[in-house]
Design an enzyme around this catalytic site. Structure first.
Site, PDB file in Angstrom:
ATOM      1  N   GLY A   1      32.632  45.178  38.150  1.00  0.00           N
ATOM      2  CA  GLY A   1      31.445  45.618  37.444  1.00  0.00           C
ATOM      3  C   GLY A   1      30.683  44.497  36.773  1.00  0.00           C
ATOM      4  O   GLY A   1      31.175  43.388  36.608  1.00  0.00           O
TER       5      GLY A   1
ATOM      6  N   VAL B   1      28.554  43.319  33.331  1.00  0.00           N
ATOM      7  CA  VAL B   1      28.596  43.619  31.906  1.00  0.00           C
ATOM      8  C   VAL B   1      27.254  43.265  31.262  1.00  0.00           C
ATOM      9  O   VAL B   1      26.696  42.193  31.526  1.00  0.00           O
ATOM     10  CB  VAL B   1      29.728  42.826  31.217  1.00  0.00           C
TER      11      VAL B   1
ATOM     12  N   LYS C   1      30.066  47.855  30.453  1.00  0.00           N
ATOM     13  CA  LYS C   1      30.514  47.484  31.796  1.00  0.00           C
ATOM     14  C   LYS C   1      30.125  48.580  32.766  1.00  0.00           C
ATOM     15  O   LYS C   1      30.583  49.720  32.659  1.00  0.00           O
ATOM     16  CB  LYS C   1      32.030  47.297  31.787  1.00  0.00           C
TER      17      LYS C   1
ATOM     18  N   ASP D   1      45.476  42.031  35.952  1.00  0.00           N
ATOM     19  CA  ASP D   1      44.431  41.072  36.311  1.00  0.00           C
ATOM     20  C   ASP D   1      44.194  40.105  35.156  1.00  0.00           C
ATOM     21  O   ASP D   1      43.053  39.852  34.774  1.00  0.00           O
ATOM     22  CB  ASP D   1      43.148  41.816  36.699  1.00  0.00           C
TER      23      ASP D   1
END
Ligand SMILES: *[C@@H]1O[C@H](CO)[C@@H](O)[C@H](O)[C@H]1NC(C)=O
Ligand SMILES: *[C@@H]1O[C@H](CO)[C@@H](O)[C@H](O)[C@H]1NC(C)=O
Length: 885
Positions: free
Chosen positions: A583, A585, A599, A691
């Site tokens: 995404g 931001v 986001k 992540d």
């Protein structure tokens, strides 16, 4: 030299015959599977270790089949030298099997160390197979495979038809060098390891007063299978009255075959005696018998070999020989062997029948996969359910259907379609479990046997496009849910209808679902089954879709913002402040003045509305000062958005390549570790980030760090691990073990965190095409090389200009290397990482006050010695197993 007749030495991946430096002939393995790589390892020049054969990390097994003489004992030896053959530095982990029996798990923990496994067995059939399978990381590979035939009965045991002996220790005491004794001194080429070799947990805690002794006189060993004379010509004596040793026994705790070898090789005076007892913790009975070599092997220089054929031993074996009170001399020990009993797996019940079916096609490639038909995984064309075999094919088979197939009592499905089979359909009533029969697209003749009606479980029968004749038994039509007999010009239905029919009867769908459920839960994917997998939609019935778990209630629901509210606060998405894998931001400011980060998720991030809100509810419930707070969400106009608190100082990544000092870097690491610690230990169930990277660590106005982006987090299932279908993460930070095994654990986050620590030390990016020298793109590889060779200076960010304490630097470097260990179980927990980071901060603060000068001119030499990589290595070794022999 005669015994060489029973020697097989395969140089896996080798290209030519050769004789090695000890006089043993080697031959290339010539396997039809796998690829060959050439490796080069310092200090290992033996030709057989310059190549490896490696195999894909898939769900198959890759087998060697060796010819043996039935009813003969053998030593089987396999060795593995990784040598970074795939230039990947992913240390492989996989299993090896002898026939259907799990022999060992090969865990590579050093690219330049040979892993070796030995097994003593009685051959019961004319071949023995060794299979590699079940790779959890890296690719399965092998360097050498050797067979040594015994000709005596030293290794005879009562239970040898049911147990193998897995070699754990074979030690030559009092050795004059580190080199092992083997062929030609040992005619069976057993490797007698030197007791002077230095290795973690190998023969430590040696008693004071232990002295090596040796003789040149010849020693009478009763048979060739006893230890070679050269082994017996040396020994150790406990001059203070005892000998003690401690060593790890791989594979134990377990039941052992354990033998000690003694020969009196000192000249004792007439009235002197040597008597001693063995002391084993937990085995008081063992200390009763007294060893008296003179008495048991009268005359000097003769072998005496007391031992235990079934002794329970622990992983860490401590043993002691103590002299008796009336003995003049202390104990003596020349050699020792410890083997673990490994229970045989007899293999698939139908294995023998399948072998005899195969004997019809022995020249075909598909019939030569080797090993057990079903274990540890079935042959690629075979489907095994609960250990029983069922046959599949499309293999140009000619002739009649092999009658042996009808003896496969466990057969559930039979796939012989698409061959050139001729002759009649046999009577399958020996296979009472048969559910599905595929015989279509052959040239079968004769009638459909009425015996098919007697198969209680038969559901599907495919015989189309053959040359069958006669009538279709009407009972059969009633019985099966699916029958296709079209394309058989002379085969007709009972009811005298003219045209052949394609019949689908009854609830086909119901039956198929049932079958699929079995197939999918028990089997791996497989070419012949594609038609079934295409119907997957049948199993993923909507009613089975997951309900939100109990622990996520609506109680603390995140705020739901309206789209117009977000639109307004971001000034119509004016200011983009970041973008990531899932995404973009935008900066925003709410009516009340609160700054936010919005986001906007890319469309495929969250498919279902329910999944989306589950996730949001979960995430918004997580509050910690080192985690970026999720304020709410918006799901309107086809958009999914997450609203977070705004972090003024952007990402760590942006700052790293600028100028933040070492102490600040440590504090950022501490903050981030606290955030992750909360995810791993403070949330129930634990949350795995998945992540972690420097661009996901954000800095607030005061440069305090917070971990962001739980967008990819999924609830970890209670317990250790969680299987997920898609590996997610960012290249350079992605745990290689997770990547290959797809088993997600908190240790995958630890790997990523280790990479972040290396970035903090070096100011380098995780992946770079030109910063790390030739052939290296990866910060882990690069840093590891430097740190392990003691050259930490080589990786420290030049921007830091010596304004750091080298000891705190070492601390972080060492813990970072622990974090990026290839296997999760070797990595520390986040709490341990946090602790080390805090210790490093304390060191840094302690040395800070002293001076503003560059500090390392004074400290460096001392510190290098203090914390050089030994501390790292010793931890490593104690966690990994010192298996190399
Ligand atoms: C060794 O002894 C244990 C316990 O008495 C027994 O369970 C095991 O089967 C034995 N193993 C062999 C190989 O005889
Ligand atoms: C069957 O025969 C065809 C033609 O000779 C060949 O291309 C194919 O590879 C064969 N299949 C198998 C499984 O042996």
């Amino acid at each position: 030299m005669l015994c060489l007749a029973g020697f097989v030495s395969l140089d896996c991946g080798g290209k030519e015959n050769f004789t090695d430096e000890i006089g043993l002939p080697w031959t290339p393995d010539e396997l039809r599977y796998g690829d060959i790589s050439t490796i080069s390892v310092a200090n290992e020049t033996r030709k057989q270790y310059t190549t490896v054969r490696h195999f894909p990390a898939d769900s198959r097994k890759y087998c060697y089949t060796l010819d043996v003489v039935s009813r003969t004992r053998y030593l089987l030896r396999a060795s593995f030298l990784y040598g970074n053959f795939d230039a990947n530095n992913v240390y492989p982990k996989f299993d090896i099997f002898v026939g259907a029996t799990h022999w060992s798990t090969i865990v590579i923990s050093d690219a330049n160390t040979i892993e070796m496994r030995e097994l003593i067995f009685l051959a019961l059939s004319p071949t023995v197979s060794v299979c590699l399978s079940n790779a959890t990381t890296g690719k399965p590979f092998i360097s050498t495979l050797e067979l040594r035939q015994f000709n005596g009965s030293v290794y005879y045991t009562y239970t040898e038809e049911h147990f193998y002996l897995s070699v754990s220790a074979r030690i030559n005491f009092g050795a004059d060098s580190d080199a092992p004794i083997r062929y030609p001194d040992d005619p069976f080429d057993r490797i007698w390891e030197s007791d002077s070799i230095k290795r973690a947990n190998y023969l430590v805690d040696v008693a004071a007063g232990t002295r090596k002794i040796s003789t040149n006189k010849s020693i009478e060993v009763s048979s060739d299978e006893m230890p070679p004379m050269k082994v017996m010509q040396s020994g150790v004596v406990g001059t203070n009255g005892s000998l003690t040793y401690r060593l790890n026994l791989d594979g134990f705790p377990g039941f052992a075959w354990a033998v000690t070898y003694f020969a009196e090789i000192e000249d004792l005076a007439e009235n002197e005696s040597r008597k001693f007892r063995l002391v084993l913790p937990g085995h008081p009975d063992i200390s009763k018998p007294v060893v008296n070599i003179e008495e048991n092997a009268p005359g000097k220089y003769r072998l005496y070999e007391p031992g235990y054929t079934n002794l329970s031993l622990p992983f860490v074996l401590s043993f002691k020989f103590s002299k008796t009170s009336d003995s003049a001399r202390g104990p003596l020990l020349n050699a020792m062997e410890i083997n673990e009993y490994l229970e045989k797996n007899d293999g698939s019940p139908d294995g023998e029948v399948i072998s005899s079916v195969l004997s019809h096609y022995s020249s075909e490639e598909w019939a030569q996969e080797g090993g057990d038909p079903c274990l540890p995984v079935p042959w690629s064309w075979l489907l095994c359910i609960g250990g029983d075999g069922s046959l599949l094919s499309s293999k140009n088979l000619t002739g009649n259907i092999p009658l042996e197939i009808t003896e496969l009592t466990g057969l559930v499905e039979l796939w012989l379609d698409g061959n050139m089979l001729t002759g009649p359909i046999p009577d399958f009533t020996g296979c009472m479990d048969l559910k599905i029969i595929h015989l279509e697209n052959n040239q079968l003749t004769g009638a459909l046997p009425t015996s098919l009606v007697n198969l209680p479980n038969l559901r599907e029968l495919y015989v189309q496009n053959n040359m069958l004749s006669g009538t279709v038994p009407s009972d059969l039509l009633k019985k099966v849910s699916f029958l296709n007999y079209s394309g058989n010009d002379n085969l007709r239905k009972d009811s005298r209808r003219k045209t052949p029919l394609y019949v689908i009867i009854g609830s086909t769908v119901g039956a198929a679902v049932l079958l699929l459920a079995t197939v999918i839960s028990c089997l791996f994917k497989h070419k012949g089954k594609n038609r079934y997998y295409e119907q997957n939609s049948l199993v993923s019935h909507p009613s089975q879709s997951l309900e939100p778990t109990k622990s996520i209630g609506p109680a603390e629901a995140a705020h739901c913002y309206s789209f117009s509210e977000i639109e307004k606060s971001t000034n119509n998405f004016e200011k983009k402040i970041g973008s990531g894998g899932f995404g973009v931001v935008y900066y925003g400011k709410l009516k009340d003045g609160k700054e936010i980060a919005v986001k906007v998720l890319t469309s495929n991030s969250y498919q279902g509305k329910r999944e989306f809100s589950n996730e949001v509810i979960l995430l918004s419930r997580i509050h910690h000062r080192n985690l970026v707070q999720l304020l709410g969400y918006c799901r309107e106009e086809g958009n999914s958005m997450l609203i977070y608190e705004f972090m003024h100082n952007g990402t760590l990544k942006e700052h790293l390549y600028g100028n933040i000092d070492w102490k600040k870097r440590l504090e950022i690491a501490e903050d981030a570790a606290k955030g992750i610690e909360y995810l791993h230990t403070g949330c129930v169930p634990a949350v795995i980030h998945r992540d972690l990277k420097s661009s996901n660590i954000l800095l607030d106005r005061q440069m305090k760090a917070k971990v962001s982006d739980f967008g990819l987090s999924k609830l970890a299932v209670d317990g250790a691990s969680h299987v997920s279908s898609i590996v997610r993460g960012t290249v350079g930070y992605l745990d290689p073990e997770y990547y290959i095994s797809q088993q997600l654990t908190d240790k995958s986050d630890i790997y990523s965190f280790g990479v972040i620590l290396l970035e903090l030390i070096s100011g380098q990016e995780a992946i770079s095409n030109d910063s790390f020298g030739a052939n290296c793109r990866n910060i882990v590889q690069w840093a590891k090389l430097h740190i392990e060779s003691g050259d930490i200076q080589g990786i420290i960010d030049p921007v830091l200009q010596n304004k750091y304490d080298l000891q705190s630097m070492w601390k972080i470097a060492e813990i970072a290397l622990m974090c990026v260990q290839p296997h999760g179980h070797m990595r520390p927990s986040i709490s341990e990482v946090l602790k080390e980071t805090q210790d490093a901060i304390a060191i840094e603060r302690g040395s800070e006050g002293n001076s503003d000068e560059p500090r390392n001119s004074v400290h460096s030499s001392v510190n290098m010695d203090l914390v050089a990589p030994e501390s790292f290595l010793s931890i490593d070794d104690s966690i990994a197993q010192p298996t190399a022999r």
